[in-house]
Design a protein around this motif. Structure first.
Motif, PDB file in Angstrom:
ATOM      1  N   GLY A 302     -49.711 -66.695   7.603  1.00  0.00           N
ATOM      2  CA  GLY A 302     -50.938 -66.177   8.168  1.00  0.00           C
ATOM      3  C   GLY A 302     -51.427 -67.046   9.305  1.00  0.00           C
ATOM      4  O   GLY A 302     -50.721 -67.926   9.806  1.00  0.00           O
ATOM      5  N   ASN A 303     -52.651 -66.784   9.720  1.00  0.00           N
ATOM      6  CA  ASN A 303     -53.273 -67.612  10.745  1.00  0.00           C
ATOM      7  C   ASN A 303     -53.800 -68.873  10.066  1.00  0.00           C
ATOM      8  O   ASN A 303     -54.790 -68.831   9.337  1.00  0.00           O
ATOM      9  CB  ASN A 303     -54.418 -66.832  11.409  1.00  0.00           C
ATOM     10  CG  ASN A 303     -55.072 -67.601  12.547  1.00  0.00           C
ATOM     11  OD1 ASN A 303     -54.991 -68.815  12.620  1.00  0.00           O
ATOM     12  ND2 ASN A 303     -55.744 -66.882  13.429  1.00  0.00           N
ATOM     13  N   ILE A 304     -53.137 -70.003  10.297  1.00  0.00           N
ATOM     14  CA  ILE A 304     -53.544 -71.261   9.667  1.00  0.00           C
ATOM     15  C   ILE A 304     -54.301 -72.144  10.662  1.00  0.00           C
ATOM     16  O   ILE A 304     -54.233 -73.372  10.627  1.00  0.00           O
ATOM     17  CB  ILE A 304     -52.344 -72.000   9.049  1.00  0.00           C
ATOM     18  CG1 ILE A 304     -51.161 -72.103  10.022  1.00  0.00           C
ATOM     19  CG2 ILE A 304     -51.912 -71.295   7.760  1.00  0.00           C
ATOM     20  CD1 ILE A 304     -49.985 -72.914   9.484  1.00  0.00           C
ATOM     21  N   ALA A 305     -55.030 -71.479  11.558  1.00  0.00           N
ATOM     22  CA  ALA A 305     -55.967 -72.133  12.473  1.00  0.00           C
ATOM     23  C   ALA A 305     -55.276 -73.221  13.282  1.00  0.00           C
ATOM     24  O   ALA A 305     -54.229 -72.986  13.873  1.00  0.00           O
ATOM     25  CB  ALA A 305     -57.171 -72.658  11.681  1.00  0.00           C
ATOM     26  N   SER A 306     -55.846 -74.423  13.327  1.00  0.00           N
ATOM     27  CA  SER A 306     -55.325 -75.465  14.209  1.00  0.00           C
ATOM     28  C   SER A 306     -53.919 -75.922  13.839  1.00  0.00           C
ATOM     29  O   SER A 306     -53.245 -76.564  14.643  1.00  0.00           O
ATOM     30  CB  SER A 306     -56.266 -76.672  14.207  1.00  0.00           C
ATOM     31  OG  SER A 306     -56.328 -77.283  12.925  1.00  0.00           O
ATOM     32  N   ALA A 307     -53.459 -75.587  12.631  1.00  0.00           N
ATOM     33  CA  ALA A 307     -52.127 -76.011  12.190  1.00  0.00           C
ATOM     34  C   ALA A 307     -51.013 -75.114  12.723  1.00  0.00           C
ATOM     35  O   ALA A 307     -49.833 -75.464  12.606  1.00  0.00           O
ATOM     36  CB  ALA A 307     -52.071 -76.059  10.664  1.00  0.00           C
ATOM     37  N   VAL A 308     -51.351 -73.967  13.313  1.00  0.00           N
ATOM     38  CA  VAL A 308     -50.332 -72.999  13.726  1.00  0.00           C
ATOM     39  C   VAL A 308     -49.311 -73.614  14.684  1.00  0.00           C
ATOM     40  O   VAL A 308     -48.099 -73.465  14.506  1.00  0.00           O
ATOM     41  CB  VAL A 308     -50.969 -71.750  14.372  1.00  0.00           C
ATOM     42  CG1 VAL A 308     -49.911 -70.913  15.093  1.00  0.00           C
ATOM     43  CG2 VAL A 308     -51.659 -70.893  13.321  1.00  0.00           C
ATOM     44  N   VAL A 309     -49.786 -74.290  15.739  1.00  0.00           N
ATOM     45  CA  VAL A 309     -48.850 -74.780  16.757  1.00  0.00           C
ATOM     46  C   VAL A 309     -47.883 -75.804  16.173  1.00  0.00           C
ATOM     47  O   VAL A 309     -46.721 -75.883  16.589  1.00  0.00           O
ATOM     48  CB  VAL A 309     -49.590 -75.362  17.976  1.00  0.00           C
ATOM     49  CG1 VAL A 309     -50.277 -74.255  18.763  1.00  0.00           C
ATOM     50  CG2 VAL A 309     -50.574 -76.448  17.585  1.00  0.00           C
ATOM     51  N   PHE A 310     -48.327 -76.568  15.176  1.00  0.00           N
ATOM     52  CA  PHE A 310     -47.442 -77.557  14.557  1.00  0.00           C
ATOM     53  C   PHE A 310     -46.429 -76.885  13.639  1.00  0.00           C
ATOM     54  O   PHE A 310     -45.258 -77.283  13.584  1.00  0.00           O
ATOM     55  CB  PHE A 310     -48.265 -78.596  13.793  1.00  0.00           C
ATOM     56  CG  PHE A 310     -49.237 -79.326  14.664  1.00  0.00           C
ATOM     57  CD1 PHE A 310     -48.805 -80.263  15.593  1.00  0.00           C
ATOM     58  CD2 PHE A 310     -50.599 -79.048  14.598  1.00  0.00           C
ATOM     59  CE1 PHE A 310     -49.697 -80.923  16.421  1.00  0.00           C
ATOM     60  CE2 PHE A 310     -51.501 -79.699  15.415  1.00  0.00           C
ATOM     61  CZ  PHE A 310     -51.052 -80.641  16.331  1.00  0.00           C
ATOM     62  N   ASP A 311     -46.858 -75.855  12.928  1.00  0.00           N
ATOM     63  CA  ASP A 311     -45.931 -75.116  12.076  1.00  0.00           C
ATOM     64  C   ASP A 311     -44.862 -74.433  12.926  1.00  0.00           C
ATOM     65  O   ASP A 311     -43.671 -74.464  12.591  1.00  0.00           O
ATOM     66  CB  ASP A 311     -46.693 -74.076  11.250  1.00  0.00           C
ATOM     67  CG  ASP A 311     -45.830 -73.439  10.175  1.00  0.00           C
ATOM     68  OD1 ASP A 311     -45.810 -73.944   9.050  1.00  0.00           O
ATOM     69  OD2 ASP A 311     -45.160 -72.426  10.489  1.00  0.00           O
ATOM     70  N   ALA A 312     -45.266 -73.819  14.030  1.00  0.00           N
ATOM     71  CA  ALA A 312     -44.300 -73.164  14.920  1.00  0.00           C
ATOM     72  C   ALA A 312     -43.347 -74.191  15.537  1.00  0.00           C
ATOM     73  O   ALA A 312     -42.138 -73.946  15.654  1.00  0.00           O
ATOM     74  CB  ALA A 312     -45.025 -72.385  16.004  1.00  0.00           C
ATOM     75  N   LEU A 313     -43.877 -75.348  15.921  1.00  0.00           N
ATOM     76  CA  LEU A 313     -43.024 -76.395  16.486  1.00  0.00           C
ATOM     77  C   LEU A 313     -42.026 -76.911  15.458  1.00  0.00           C
ATOM     78  O   LEU A 313     -40.857 -77.160  15.783  1.00  0.00           O
ATOM     79  CB  LEU A 313     -43.886 -77.541  17.010  1.00  0.00           C
ATOM     80  CG  LEU A 313     -43.129 -78.728  17.629  1.00  0.00           C
ATOM     81  CD1 LEU A 313     -42.291 -78.286  18.821  1.00  0.00           C
ATOM     82  CD2 LEU A 313     -44.108 -79.831  18.023  1.00  0.00           C
ATOM     83  N   GLU A 314     -42.462 -77.055  14.219  1.00  0.00           N
ATOM     84  CA  GLU A 314     -41.546 -77.491  13.164  1.00  0.00           C
ATOM     85  C   GLU A 314     -40.413 -76.493  12.988  1.00  0.00           C
ATOM     86  O   GLU A 314     -39.264 -76.874  12.711  1.00  0.00           O
ATOM     87  CB  GLU A 314     -42.323 -77.675  11.859  1.00  0.00           C
ATOM     88  CG  GLU A 314     -41.487 -77.714  10.578  1.00  0.00           C
ATOM     89  CD  GLU A 314     -40.451 -78.842  10.525  1.00  0.00           C
ATOM     90  OE1 GLU A 314     -39.652 -78.839   9.567  1.00  0.00           O
ATOM     91  OE2 GLU A 314     -40.405 -79.704  11.432  1.00  0.00           O
ATOM     92  N   ARG A 315     -40.681 -75.217  13.175  1.00  0.00           N
ATOM     93  CA  ARG A 315     -39.624 -74.208  13.073  1.00  0.00           C
ATOM     94  C   ARG A 315     -38.609 -74.364  14.210  1.00  0.00           C
ATOM     95  O   ARG A 315     -37.416 -74.118  14.009  1.00  0.00           O
ATOM     96  CB  ARG A 315     -40.237 -72.808  13.058  1.00  0.00           C
ATOM     97  CG  ARG A 315     -41.064 -72.545  11.806  1.00  0.00           C
ATOM     98  CD  ARG A 315     -41.861 -71.243  11.878  1.00  0.00           C
ATOM     99  NE  ARG A 315     -42.785 -71.158  10.770  1.00  0.00           N
ATOM    100  CZ  ARG A 315     -42.487 -70.679   9.558  1.00  0.00           C
ATOM    101  NH1 ARG A 315     -41.264 -70.191   9.323  1.00  0.00           N
ATOM    102  NH2 ARG A 315     -43.389 -70.658   8.597  1.00  0.00           N
ATOM    103  N   LEU A 316     -39.078 -74.763  15.373  1.00  0.00           N
ATOM    104  CA  LEU A 316     -38.147 -75.061  16.463  1.00  0.00           C
ATOM    105  C   LEU A 316     -37.272 -76.253  16.096  1.00  0.00           C
ATOM    106  O   LEU A 316     -36.057 -76.237  16.340  1.00  0.00           O
ATOM    107  CB  LEU A 316     -38.926 -75.338  17.753  1.00  0.00           C
ATOM    108  CG  LEU A 316     -38.128 -75.842  18.954  1.00  0.00           C
ATOM    109  CD1 LEU A 316     -37.000 -74.885  19.338  1.00  0.00           C
ATOM    110  CD2 LEU A 316     -39.057 -76.058  20.161  1.00  0.00           C
ATOM    111  N   PHE A 317     -37.846 -77.276  15.502  1.00  0.00           N
ATOM    112  CA  PHE A 317     -37.051 -78.418  15.037  1.00  0.00           C
ATOM    113  C   PHE A 317     -36.029 -77.970  13.988  1.00  0.00           C
ATOM    114  O   PHE A 317     -34.860 -78.382  14.025  1.00  0.00           O
ATOM    115  CB  PHE A 317     -37.964 -79.491  14.437  1.00  0.00           C
ATOM    116  CG  PHE A 317     -38.470 -80.502  15.423  1.00  0.00           C
ATOM    117  CD1 PHE A 317     -37.715 -81.626  15.734  1.00  0.00           C
ATOM    118  CD2 PHE A 317     -39.701 -80.352  16.029  1.00  0.00           C
ATOM    119  CE1 PHE A 317     -38.179 -82.573  16.632  1.00  0.00           C
ATOM    120  CE2 PHE A 317     -40.183 -81.285  16.928  1.00  0.00           C
ATOM    121  CZ  PHE A 317     -39.419 -82.411  17.238  1.00  0.00           C
TER     122      PHE A 317
END
Length: 381
Positions: A302-317
């Motif tokens: 879901g929309n996890i607010a300020s954590a979204v960009v870090f979660d998406a970046l971790e998926r790139l890693f």
């Protein structure tokens, strides 16, 4: 040059599915005159599962602001240290190597900030600077990266720990029956994220340039009404269309470095909802696949607010990262309406990490973590 290293993500153990959310909406709001519209909007979010810090039956009860904020503090102290330690390990650092902690959260309140507790409990140096950010909402993840970049530009040898702690479910208001609020009840999830920005060395996104853009006259479109029962989320129906204003801001920032915003190698953007990603792709002439990491975050958490960009970046890693030198953008969108934008390139050279290791201080004593964090010890070297 500063590098944003691999994030660490932690999500709570309680899970609610889209089907359960829809069933609850039908049960709790059977007489709502716009129930069918709300159900359709929830079904179209693209969210399949979300994680909650409490079982759903506890989430639906409102014990009062005092109890909810106490729960926020307890859950933050329970969950943030472990994510912080994993992020430090990803960066090859320990608590005593950190010069600044940036803590972002819009779903609870503590004063002093959780940063003070972390410094005391986890063995950070007393000289560690603290920067809590509470009122940028979903844009705060991007703002944290940008402020870390600024700090490392001013102090090139410094290291910054970023922490995002969002327990959106603790803001549930059972008396808010506007369609926008019913939609948010099926959209937001809970998560903790941590990441380190190293002034020297590290593998990840080398930060080149950052900027911010506020769309004039939109400060009331995403907001909190602070009442006796806590934070009441206010969402204007015009919010999904804001990419028409923010996409040009992304393009303008990229052009400052002579980058083609439509020709980058990776895009890590805030997944506020599916239309945000769809419209951004349209305005930037990009295929849907370029936002696959952000869409995966939205679908699974879901929309996890300020954590979204870090979660998406971790998926790139997790996907192996990008080629060395690949260009990309990180963007968080939130209240204001505000965009916090970062331009960076992927760095993975062995020389970079070797230089960083050579510059690190000697090993220090093990650090004991006590209190409610649940982590017993970690070697700071």
């Amino acid at each position: 040059m500063a590098t944003l290293c691999r994030p660490a993500i932690a999500v709570p153990e309680h899970v609610i599915t889209r089907e359960q959310t829809l069933d609850l909406a039908r049960e709790l709001h059977a007489d709502h005159p716009q129930l069918n519209l709300a159900l359709r909007l929830i079904a179209n979010t693209g969210v399949r599962t979300r994680h909650l810090v409490q079982p759903i039956e506890d989430t639906l009860r409102h014990p009062g602001l005092t109890a909810r904020n106490a729960r926020y503090e307890a859950e933050a102290k329970k969950r943030v240290p472990e994510a912080a330690l994993r992020a430090l390990a990803h960066a090859g650092l320990g608590p005593r190597d950190i010069d600044l902690i940036v803590y972002v959260s819009c779903t609870g309140f503590m004063m002093p900030s959780l940063t003070a507790w972390l410094i005391n409990e986890m063995g950070f140096r007393p000289q560690t600077r603290q920067l809590p950010i509470a009122q940028l909402g979903c844009a705060a993840g991007g703002a944290a990266i940008n402020r870390a970049h600024d700090f490392c530009t001013a102090y090139p040898e410094a290291n910054v720990l970023i922490l995002a702690c969002e327990f959106c479910s603790l803001c549930y208001q059972p008396t808010d029956l506007a369609v926008g609020n019913l939609l948010s009840n099926g959209l937001f999830g809970d998560a903790v994220a941590a990441a380190v920005v190293r002034g020297r060395g590290g593998t990840g996104v080398r930060l080149h340039h950052n900027g911010s853009h506020l769309v004039p006259g939109t400060e009331e479109w995403i907001s909190y009404a602070v009442r006796d029962t806590g934070f009441h989320f206010m969402l204007d129906k015009r919010v999904p269309g804001t990419m028409a204003d923010l996409a040009p801001a992304l393009r303008d920032l990229a052009e400052l470095r002579d980058w083609d915003i439509s020709g980058l190698d990776f895009y890590i953007v805030h997944a506020g909802g599916p239309r945000i990603l769809d419209d951004l792709g349209t305005h930037l002439n990009l295929p849907s696949s370029m936002f696959r990491y952000s869409r995966a975050t939205l679908t699974e958490r879901g929309n996890i607010a300020s954590a979204v960009v870090f979660d998406a970046l971790e998926r790139l890693f997790q996907d192996g990262g990008a080629e060395h030198g690949a260009q990309g953008i990180i963007a968080g969108f939130g209240p204001g309406i505000t965009a916090e934008i970062t331009l960076g390139s992927w760095t993975r050279t062995k020389e970079t990490d070797a230089d960083a290791e050579a510059a690190r201080p000697p090993a220090r004593r093990p650090i004991t973590v006590s209190g409610t964090g649940g982590v017993k010890s970690v070697n700071s070297a």
